[in-house]
Design an enzyme around this catalytic site. Structure first.
Site, PDB file in Angstrom:
ATOM      1  N   LYS A  85      46.335  22.247 -22.826  1.00 26.21           N
ATOM      2  CA  LYS A  85      47.216  22.483 -21.653  1.00 26.21           C
ATOM      3  C   LYS A  85      48.460  23.518 -22.230  1.00 26.21           C
ATOM      4  O   LYS A  85      49.488  23.463 -21.287  1.00 26.21           O
ATOM      5  CB  LYS A  85      47.578  21.341 -20.880  1.00 26.21           C
ATOM      6  CG  LYS A  85      46.643  20.826 -20.061  1.00 26.21           C
ATOM      7  CD  LYS A  85      47.082  19.872 -18.861  1.00 26.21           C
ATOM      8  CE  LYS A  85      48.009  18.806 -19.298  1.00 26.21           C
ATOM      9  NZ  LYS A  85      48.100  17.986 -18.169  1.00 26.21           N
ATOM     10  N   LYS A  94      50.783  21.591 -23.950  1.00 27.42           N
ATOM     11  CA  LYS A  94      51.774  20.679 -23.791  1.00 27.42           C
ATOM     12  C   LYS A  94      51.975  19.812 -25.091  1.00 27.42           C
ATOM     13  O   LYS A  94      50.904  19.400 -25.582  1.00 27.42           O
ATOM     14  CB  LYS A  94      51.639  19.674 -22.525  1.00 27.42           C
ATOM     15  CG  LYS A  94      52.017  20.521 -21.529  1.00 27.42           C
ATOM     16  CD  LYS A  94      52.106  19.300 -20.209  1.00 27.42           C
ATOM     17  CE  LYS A  94      52.778  20.132 -18.990  1.00 27.42           C
ATOM     18  NZ  LYS A  94      53.221  19.046 -18.008  1.00 27.42           N
TER      19      LYS A  94
HETATM   20  N1  C2G Z   1      55.562  16.387 -10.570  1.00 27.93           N
HETATM   21  C1  C2G Z   1      56.429  16.163  -9.346  1.00 27.93           C
HETATM   22  N2  C2G Z   1      57.708  16.453  -9.365  1.00 27.93           N
HETATM   23  C2  C2G Z   1      58.285  16.747 -10.547  1.00 27.93           C
HETATM   24  C3  C2G Z   1      57.518  16.878 -11.916  1.00 27.93           C
HETATM   25  C4  C2G Z   1      56.131  16.818 -11.587  1.00 27.93           C
HETATM   26  O1  C2G Z   1      55.994  15.799  -8.169  1.00 27.93           O
HETATM   27  N3  C2G Z   1      59.589  17.320 -10.672  1.00 27.93           N
HETATM   28  C5  C2G Z   1      54.019  16.007 -10.442  1.00 27.93           C
HETATM   29  C6  C2G Z   1      53.367  16.984 -10.755  1.00 27.93           C
HETATM   30  O2  C2G Z   1      53.324  18.054  -9.850  1.00 27.93           O
HETATM   31  C7  C2G Z   1      51.956  16.345 -10.941  1.00 27.93           C
HETATM   32  C8  C2G Z   1      52.630  14.948 -11.804  1.00 27.93           C
HETATM   33  O3  C2G Z   1      53.815  15.002 -11.318  1.00 27.93           O
HETATM   34  O4  C2G Z   1      51.280  16.426  -9.997  1.00 27.93           O
HETATM   35  C9  C2G Z   1      52.429  14.980 -13.368  1.00 27.93           C
HETATM   36  O5  C2G Z   1      53.223  16.061 -14.056  1.00 27.93           O
HETATM   37  P1  C2G Z   1      52.686  16.554 -15.354  1.00 27.93           P
HETATM   38  O6  C2G Z   1      52.840  15.457 -16.116  1.00 27.93           O
HETATM   39  O7  C2G Z   1      53.685  17.747 -15.475  1.00 27.93           O
HETATM   40  O8  C2G Z   1      51.259  16.975 -14.840  1.00 27.93           O
HETATM   41  P2  C2G Z   1      50.386  18.330 -15.189  1.00 27.93           P
HETATM   42  O9  C2G Z   1      50.921  18.801 -16.768  1.00 27.93           O
HETATM   43  O10 C2G Z   1      50.889  19.127 -14.253  1.00 27.93           O
HETATM   44  O11 C2G Z   1      49.193  17.940 -15.330  1.00 27.93           O
HETATM   45  O12 C2G Z   1      44.549  18.292 -14.479  1.00 27.93           O
HETATM   46  C10 C2G Z   1      45.621  18.512 -13.873  1.00 27.93           C
HETATM   47  C11 C2G Z   1      46.729  18.197 -14.850  1.00 27.93           C
HETATM   48  O13 C2G Z   1      46.435  17.264 -15.928  1.00 27.93           O
HETATM   49  C12 C2G Z   1      48.151  18.142 -14.377  1.00 27.93           C
END
Ligand code: C2G
Length: 133
Positions: free
Chosen positions: A44, A46
């Site tokens: 990803k 990250k």
């Molecule tokens: N999120 C949110 N508000 C934020 C930051 C994050 O609602 N200010 C939500 C994201 O939309 C996601 C969840 O928190 O639904 C986790 O965010 P991340 O850890 O950034 O996840 P991500 O890297 O988007 O991974 O297969 C799907 C991926 O693994 C999603």
């Protein structure tokens, strides 16, 4: 018994993550979180501050979370939905539309992201604040 699943990295856990998990749980009785492994995070693009085990321990301490499973790939969601009898898949709306193919297997809900906060922002702000220490 309505079972909900969501996925993410959840590094440097913050209130935006908590808002998502709290609302996801409100759709059912049991919430599973597919937590991105460090290997999958590389895919990803990250780089996590906390390891998978540390992020898992933190997530497992949240009252809304009932089970944490590893997320190793983009492709595992359909199997997870089948294997865990999932009724509802929930993600933040930065992913809106991206997982609509799951609608053949369960309900798909995108929740509004919490504005302002993000792990990237936390890292950036800390960098700025403490770069001279
Ligand atoms: N999120 C949110 N508000 C934020 C930051 C994050 O609602 N200010 C939500 C994201 O939309 C996601 C969840 O928190 O639904 C986790 O965010 P991340 O850890 O950034 O996840 P991500 O890297 O988007 O991974 O297969 C799907 C991926 O693994 C999603």
């Amino acid at each position: 018994m309505k079972r909900v699943i969501t996925y993410g990295t959840f590094d440097l856990l913050h209130y935006g993550h908590i808002n998502l998990l709290r609302r996801a749980k409100q759709y059912g009785d049991y919430l599973i979180v597919g937590l991105s492994t460090n290997e999958f995070n590389k895919i990803k693009g990250k780089q996590c501050y906390f390891s998978y085990e540390e992020r898992k321990k933190i997530l497992e301490s949240i009252r809304y979370v009932d089970l944490v499973i590893p997320e190793n790939s983009w492709e595992q969601k359909i199997d997870d939905i089948k294997n865990f009898n999932i009724d509802i898949f929930v993600m933040g709306d930065d992913w809106k539309g991206k997982f609509d193919f799951l609608k053949d297997y369960c309900e798909v809900i995108y929740l509004t992201r919490t504005p302002e906060i993000s792990t990237t922002k936390i890292k950036k702000d800390l960098n700025l604040k403490y770069e001279f220490i």
